[in-house]
Design an enzyme around this catalytic site. Structure first.
Site, PDB file in Angstrom:
ATOM      1  N   LYS A 210      -7.169  -8.492  14.954  1.00 33.95           N
ATOM      2  CA  LYS A 210      -7.604  -7.503  13.957  1.00 33.95           C
ATOM      3  C   LYS A 210      -8.999  -7.903  13.484  1.00 33.95           C
ATOM      4  O   LYS A 210      -9.223  -9.039  13.038  1.00 33.95           O
ATOM      5  CB  LYS A 210      -6.619  -7.527  12.791  1.00 33.95           C
ATOM      6  CG  LYS A 210      -6.376  -6.196  12.130  1.00 33.95           C
ATOM      7  CD  LYS A 210      -5.213  -6.340  11.168  1.00 33.95           C
ATOM      8  CE  LYS A 210      -5.000  -5.064  10.388  1.00 33.95           C
ATOM      9  NZ  LYS A 210      -4.024  -5.274   9.317  1.00 33.95           N
TER      10      LYS A 210
HETATM   11  O1  G3P Z   1      -2.377  -2.852   6.861  1.00 34.26           O
HETATM   12  C1  G3P Z   1      -3.256  -2.835   5.795  1.00 34.26           C
HETATM   13  C2  G3P Z   1      -2.524  -2.876   4.504  1.00 34.26           C
HETATM   14  O2  G3P Z   1      -1.805  -4.080   4.386  1.00 34.26           O
HETATM   15  C3  G3P Z   1      -3.353  -2.663   3.298  1.00 34.26           C
HETATM   16  O3  G3P Z   1      -2.506  -2.166   2.339  1.00 34.26           O
HETATM   17  O4  G3P Z   1      -1.734  -1.585   0.103  1.00 34.26           O
HETATM   18  O5  G3P Z   1      -3.356  -3.488   0.426  1.00 34.26           O
HETATM   19  O6  G3P Z   1      -4.106  -1.148   0.727  1.00 34.26           O
HETATM   20  P1  G3P Z   1      -2.968  -2.090   0.809  1.00 34.26           P
END
Ligand code: G3P
Length: 218
Positions: A83
């Site tokens: 990633k």
């Molecule tokens: O896969 C990306 C994700 O983990 C981000 O999520 O909720 O931190 O925006 P968030």
């Protein structure tokens, strides 16, 4: 649409796997920071639990560092996907790692143009962060819809992962927007299973069945 689980927590991964719906896993530095132990060991354990793609993120920002880190992470298991945040150095590293047969997931994608650039660089996946766009009053799913349209028009094979999913509606909208994959936190997976009418329905069936049992005893 495939379901990935967005976590580095092995218990959550095992529980979701037991439902038979997990096609892969996505992690990031934040998710790994919440788990005890050496992140490389955590990733190794995840890869032995899940045969589908497991995304592991680099923290280097320069091309050479990203490529070096990507090669190291790729040694963990055959199903590791690297990633990489979308930057100029990131795009250069994507091209090099893909040329070596190492799959990449270009992350922190917020616009359709970033999605197009990642596809042109040869990324296997992109991660479009819908929740974080919604947080700043943009319609996150628009990026997914437009990226999907662009990929279809020009025949790109890059797969769209909808990330930063916060609720069941995000999963529905991801499917309607033509996403290949939704990467979903464990909490949202459990929310997808539940419906108040299912609960009410189960209770009613059980109560009616008690009447049948009581009749048998008469
Ligand atoms: O896969 C990306 C994700 O983990 C981000 O999520 O909720 O931190 O925006 P968030």
């Amino acid at each position: 649409m495939k379901f990935f689980i967005d976590t580095a927590n092995l218990d959550e991964i095992r529980k979701a796997k037991s439902l038979g719906i997990v096609d892969g896993v996505t992690t990031n530095p934040t998710l790994l920071s919440r788990e005890a132990g050496d992140p490389m060991e955590v990733l190794k354990a995840i890869c032995s639990e899940i045969s589908g793609p497991v995304s592991a993120e680099v923290v280097s920002l320069d091309e050479e560092g990203i490529v070096r880190e990507g090669r190291e992470l790729a040694k963990i298991a055959n199903n590791i996907v690297i990633k990489i945040p979308i930057t100029e150095d990131g795009l250069r590293a994507v091209r090099r790692l893909e040329a070596e047969g190492i799959h990449t997931n270009v992350t922190l994608v917020f616009s359709p143009m970033q999605a197009l650039l990642a596809a042109k660089a040869g990324a296997t996946y992109i991660s479009a962060f819908v929740g974080r766009l919604d947080d700043v009053s943009h319609v996150g799913m628009d990026t997914v819809r437009l990226a999907s349209q662009i990929y279809d028009t020009y025949g790109f094979d890059t797969q769209i992962i909808v990330a930063s999913i916060r609720n069941p509606l995000h999963v529905l909208d991801a499917a309607l927007a033509g996403a290949d994959i939704a990467t979903i936190p464990y909490k949202v997976i459990t929310q997808l299973v539940q419906h108040p009418l299912t609960e009410i329905g189960i209770q009613r069936f059980l109560e009616d069945w008690k009447k049948v049992e009581a009749r048998k005893k008469k």
